[in-house]
Design an enzyme around this catalytic site. Structure first.
Site, PDB file in Angstrom:
ATOM      1  N   GLU A   1       0.828  -1.198   0.000  1.00 26.79           N
ATOM      2  CA  GLU A   1       0.000   0.000   0.000  1.00 26.79           C
ATOM      3  C   GLU A   1       0.870   1.258   0.000  1.00 26.79           C
ATOM      4  O   GLU A   1       0.680   2.177  -0.800  1.00 26.79           O
ATOM      5  CB  GLU A   1      -0.855  -0.017   1.275  1.00 26.79           C
ATOM      6  CG  GLU A   1      -1.846   1.085   1.367  1.00 26.79           C
ATOM      7  CD  GLU A   1      -3.022   0.861   0.432  1.00 26.79           C
ATOM      8  OE1 GLU A   1      -3.690  -0.163   0.558  1.00 26.79           O
ATOM      9  OE2 GLU A   1      -3.234   1.712  -0.425  1.00 26.79           O
TER      10      GLU A   1
ATOM     11  N   GLY B   1     -23.764   9.326 -17.370  1.00 24.08           N
ATOM     12  CA  GLY B   1     -23.782  10.257 -16.256  1.00 24.08           C
ATOM     13  C   GLY B   1     -23.279   9.613 -14.977  1.00 24.08           C
ATOM     14  O   GLY B   1     -22.587   8.589 -15.014  1.00 24.08           O
TER      15      GLY B   1
ATOM     16  N   ASP C   1       1.367   4.065  -3.038  1.00 23.64           N
ATOM     17  CA  ASP C   1       0.977   5.460  -2.835  1.00 23.64           C
ATOM     18  C   ASP C   1       2.131   6.399  -3.149  1.00 23.64           C
ATOM     19  O   ASP C   1       1.991   7.363  -3.890  1.00 23.64           O
ATOM     20  CB  ASP C   1       0.530   5.677  -1.379  1.00 23.64           C
ATOM     21  CG  ASP C   1      -0.782   4.957  -1.072  1.00 23.64           C
ATOM     22  OD1 ASP C   1      -1.375   4.396  -2.005  1.00 23.64           O
ATOM     23  OD2 ASP C   1      -1.189   4.955   0.097  1.00 23.64           O
TER      24      ASP C   1
ATOM     25  N   SER D   1      -7.297   1.863  -3.788  1.00 22.42           N
ATOM     26  CA  SER D   1      -6.190   2.511  -3.103  1.00 22.42           C
ATOM     27  C   SER D   1      -5.112   2.918  -4.095  1.00 22.42           C
ATOM     28  O   SER D   1      -4.145   3.558  -3.719  1.00 22.42           O
ATOM     29  CB  SER D   1      -5.615   1.592  -2.037  1.00 22.42           C
ATOM     30  OG  SER D   1      -5.304   0.352  -2.596  1.00 22.42           O
TER      31      SER D   1
END
Ligand SMILES: *[C@@H]1O[C@H](CO)[C@@H](O)[C@H](O)[C@H]1NC(C)=O
Ligand SMILES: *[C@@H]1O[C@H](CO)[C@@H](O)[C@H](O)[C@H]1NC(C)=O
Ligand SMILES: *[C@@H]1O[C@H](CO)[C@@H](O)[C@H](O)[C@H]1NC(C)=O
Ligand SMILES: *[C@@H]1O[C@H](CO)[C@@H](O)[C@H](O)[C@H]1NC(C)=O
Length: 815
Positions: free
Chosen positions: A408, A712, A412, A644
């Site tokens: 993770e 949409g 990031d 994530s």
């Protein structure tokens, strides 16, 4: 923090306190918090220390809310006129009476009491013996299903506080200083067993690996006498078979349903063409497992592989059975260059404004590796500027957690710094745990943000953790909303991953299909005060006409476009989305959501097949590519999928939009949702409309119904994915016209070295919470197995990054 020395001893102990307040039945502040199958065990060790977080009553939340709406709404005269931290706590801070009461209550007890900046939170640290006395309960060790390597502890009886204390508090987490996360254990691939004999057709291992335009297949061969081959390629396949008829080659058919193609490739049984290793049969005997990699297969198309053997006597075996092999969906790899191209993000323009900053919140004791970051930049062709110097750590970067737990964090950091180059990036690690079960320590993190001054506060926060809203008490969610509202007032952008388990949340992935049929929304993804980011993947079939067949017309769409990311189409995870059962639909999304609910072609399931609250806060707000990101872990490039991944990507875009504003002495964008929905309504083309796909699956299991994408806004992909440059241009134009408020409070200085709260983080640690991240699952319906495979590589060191890449490169292209 006198008790801190003790904490090291508590390695691998989870303190989990489940509370009930018998005296005030129905008061959700004290409701029991439990997981399926929990039982009380032995008493907890009296000498261990834990931290209890107390949330004090706040004042004037209505006033705060109307101000927060005004400063975030581009149509409002107050837009961008953010408040200073002191102003906010002046309005909403606790009553002095309550603060004094809490102080007085704890004064006679040992332990330490520490208030947050605004006084509306307090941390009480004491031993279990002391906590049991103060809260008049007893704490027991949790038996039953618990995270591996952890020992949860919870209250066996409701806590009891004097009535006055009850009134002063909105709730208490009684959360524990959760100690070290369990050490990553090297997961080993469980060997597939082949039938021992009785056939001639090769047996293809029932799962395949699929990546960017390739499939990698594994199989064993059966000799002419129906026995499994035990000979290596060098010795001659089936050379030891009594019939001594060798296998000289294999024919492999690659079938791709969507593209209606069938490719056949003949692989001679010679070294270099086939890989080999020892496999096992049902009865434990060794056999030789071959593997081959076939390239030039279309991405995002259901792919099956069948094989036959060619014998030296000129005969051939049957093709292996199609039903023995699950189809796979090859997926394009996501790299910074691909994202830059797809969204028009200028990768090579450094961000310059010293105040421009992003924080990534990490709740797992996650580790990032600065060396990997450098190699990642080299490999991906990203200019590094001074990225390393501009990375700052709050809390503890735990190298012991290693690369497995660091997925993770690495993701990031690698993608944010690649796409918003030279931005100040904070790695905000909060290694503790909130509340009873496995809740990420949101309140703890929010308390740290409260303790951070306006000058030091990062402008954009990317949060890749979310959890099943139904497992959290309402007061806890309401309090988190209030904190996000305060951040909106401070001009801070909060982005939260919408979740990786589609419409029905983590329970379906963990406990199966009995949890289907209800929209189990995630929180804080479904908080009305955050921007929830969903996930997409690239596919050729990205508008409804693709694949259309009638008479002589077969429509094939050669251009990749975005569809909802879903695990049954090789996306690895499924974009979370739906409706909150707790919070009403906020003002900013009314029109967009009504449009979706009233679409004629029925993307919204009926209430009798899917329970959800139509008038709840609907999410996600927008989306971005979330599948197959290549993350560098040591020497391995690892494909990783998750909302994530899309969340830090959007964070990087927001930092770049902020850059324009900061450079023009305008306030940052702050809480984004009113802006997003207004841009969407005025300039729909600012977003790529995602119209194909649904979110009925979890990261593994699939339910029958979920929310379908539609024209949409929809509850699988929000308003769609942002066209970076179009939005940048709109923002510039609007700033010239009506938008820009006055130049809000703006700190001209870059991040300083210390941030309040950082000392705290180091004392606490965490358990193995589940981040919203899935190691790429390459196999339909077998996400778990695939994750095991993917992780078989995590700890391994290759001989160089380039080679790590090469190992996965197809040797042959199917003709
Ligand atoms: C704890 O609760 C019990 C049962 O309500 C009560 O009798 C007792 O006085 C309480 N103890 C303290 C220290 O408040
Ligand atoms: C066979 O698999 C190994 C990894 O298991 C891989 O390194 C090798 O390149 C593969 N060989 C072929 C021909 O696909
Ligand atoms: C990087 O950002 C700093 C401010 O944080 C700025 O002074 C510097 O010029 C930037 N670097 C480049 C190459 O633009
Ligand atoms: C649906 O949500 C609204 C707004 O949060 C709430 O007032 C209403 O009671 C909810 N309905 C049901 C059936 O839960």
């Amino acid at each position: 923090m006198a008790a801190c020395g003790k904490m090291a001893v508590l390695d691998k102990v989870i303190l989990v306190l489940a509370l009930r307040w018998a005296l005030t039945a129905g008061d959700d502040r004290w409701e029991a918090f439990s997981q399926p199958g929990w039982q009380h065990g032995a008493r907890a060790d009296q000498e261990n220390s834990i931290i209890v977080l107390l949330a004090l009553r706040q004042r004037n939340l209505d006033l705060l809310e109307s101000r927060a709406k005004a400063v975030s709404d581009p149509g409002n005269r107050e837009y961008g006129r953010y408040l200073e931290r002191d102003e906010i706590y002046g309005i909403s801070g606790p009553w002095k009476y309550d603060v004094d009461l809490v102080k007085k209550f704890f004064a006679p007890h040992p332990g330490t009491l520490q208030f947050s900046y605004g006084g509306d939170f307090a941390r009480y640290t004491c031993t279990i013996r002391c906590i049991e006395k103060v809260f008049n309960t007893s704490l027991t060790i949790q038996k039953g299903p618990v995270a591996p390597g952890t020992t949860p502890i919870r209250a066996s009886e409701p806590i009891r506080l004097p009535a006055e204390m009850q009134r002063a508090l909105e709730g208490t987490s009684l959360n524990a200083p959760l100690f070290m996360p369990p050490h990553p254990t090297q997961r080993t691939e469980s060997a597939f067993k082949y039938p021992k004999s009785g056939r001639k057709a090769p047996r293809v291992r029932p799962f395949l690996l699929a990546g960017d335009q390739f499939v990698s297949i594994h199989f064993v061969a059966y000799c002419k006498d129906h026995f499994v081959n035990q000979d290596s390629i060098e010795d001659g396949v089936c050379t030891s078979s009594p019939h001594s008829v060798l296998i000289t080659a294999f024919d492999i058919i690659v079938l791709q349903a969507q593209t209606n193609t069938q490719k056949v490739v003949r692989l001679p049984a010679v070294p270099d063409v086939l890989g080999q290793k020892v496999g096992r049969t049902d009865d434990g005997k060794p056999c030789v497992e071959f593997n081959a990699t076939l390239g030039s297969v279309a991405n995002y198309a259901s792919t099956t592989v069948r094989i036959r053997s060619l014998f030296s006597d000129g005969s051939v075996s049957d093709f292996s059975q199609a039903d023995e092999v699950l189809p796979v969906w090859p997926m394009a790899y996501t790299t910074p260059a691909l994202l830059s191209r797809n969204y028009g993000i200028p990768m090579h323009e450094p961000v310059r404004h010293p105040r421009n900053s992003i924080s990534v919140a990490e709740f797992l004791g996650q580790y990032y590796n600065p060396e990997d970051l450098e190699s990642f930049f080299k490999l991906m062709g990203v200019r590094a500027w001074s990225t390393k110097e501009k990375l700052q750590l709050i809390g503890e970067n735990l190298p012991m957690a290693g690369s497995v737990l660091g997925g993770e964090a690495q993701l990031d950091i690698q993608y944010i710094t690649a796409l918003a180059s030279n931005v100040s990036a904070l790695f905000w690690s909060v290694p503790s745990i909130e509340l009873a079960t496995r809740q990420e320590p949101f309140l703890d993190w929010l308390m740290q943000l409260e303790d951070t001054s306006d000058q030091e506060m990062p402008l954009v926060h990317s949060v890749s953790y979310s959890d099943d809203a139904l497992t959290m008490p309402l007061w806890f969610k309401q309090r988190i909303n209030a904190e996000f509202m305060k951040l909106a007032l401070r001009g801070i952008t909060i982005l939260v991953a919408s979740g990786d388990d589609g419409v029905s949340g983590g329970f379906v992935a963990k406990y199966g299909k009995k949890y289907c049929g209800t929209n189990r929304e995630e929180f804080p993804s479904s908080s009305p005060w955050v921007t929830a980011v969903g996930g997409t993947q690239l596919a050729q079939e990205n508008v409804p006409v693709c694949g259309y067949t009638s008479g002589k017309v077969v429509v094939q769409c050669p251009q990749d476009g975005e569809v909802v990311c879903t695990s049954d189409k090789g996306g690895g995870i499924t974009s979370g989305g739906g409706f909150s059962a707790d919070f009403p639909r906020p003002w900013y999304q009314h029109e967009a959501v009504e449009h979706y609910l009233n679409q004629e072609d029925g993307p919204v399931p009926d209430q009798d097949v899917l329970k959800f609250n139509r008038s709840g806060r609907a999410y996600p707000d927008l989306a971005a590519i979330s599948s197959n990101y290549l993350v560098l872990m040591g020497d391995d490039l690892q494909p990783t999928s998750g909302t994530s991944a899309s969340t830090p990507l959007i964070a990087a875009m927001v930092a770049r939009w902020n850059e324009d504003r900061l450079m023009n002495r305008l306030p940052p964008l702050g809480f984004l949702n009113p802006l997003i929905y207004q841009i969407f309504s005025k300039h729909p083309s600012a977003f790529n409309d995602v119209q194909i796909g649904d979110n009925r699956c979890s990261r593994s299991t699939c339910c029958d119904v979920g929310f379908r994408a539609a024209r949409g806004w929809d509850a699988a992909s929000g308003v769609g994915t942002p066209q970076f440059k179009t939005i940048a241009a709109i923002l510039r134009e609007e700033a010239l016209l009506a938008f820009g408020g006055r130049f809000g409070r703006m700190a001209p200085i870059a991040m300083s070295e210390s941030t309040s709260g950082s000392g705290m983080g180091g004392d606490l640690a965490s358990v193995g919470l589940i981040p919203l991240l899935a190691f790429q699952s390459l196999v339909t319906g077998l996400a778990t197995l695939a994750a095991v495979w993917a992780c078989g590589h995590c700890g391994r060191r290759g001989s160089g990054s380039a080679e790590a890449l090469g190992a996965r490169r197809p040797l042959l292209s199917a003709a």
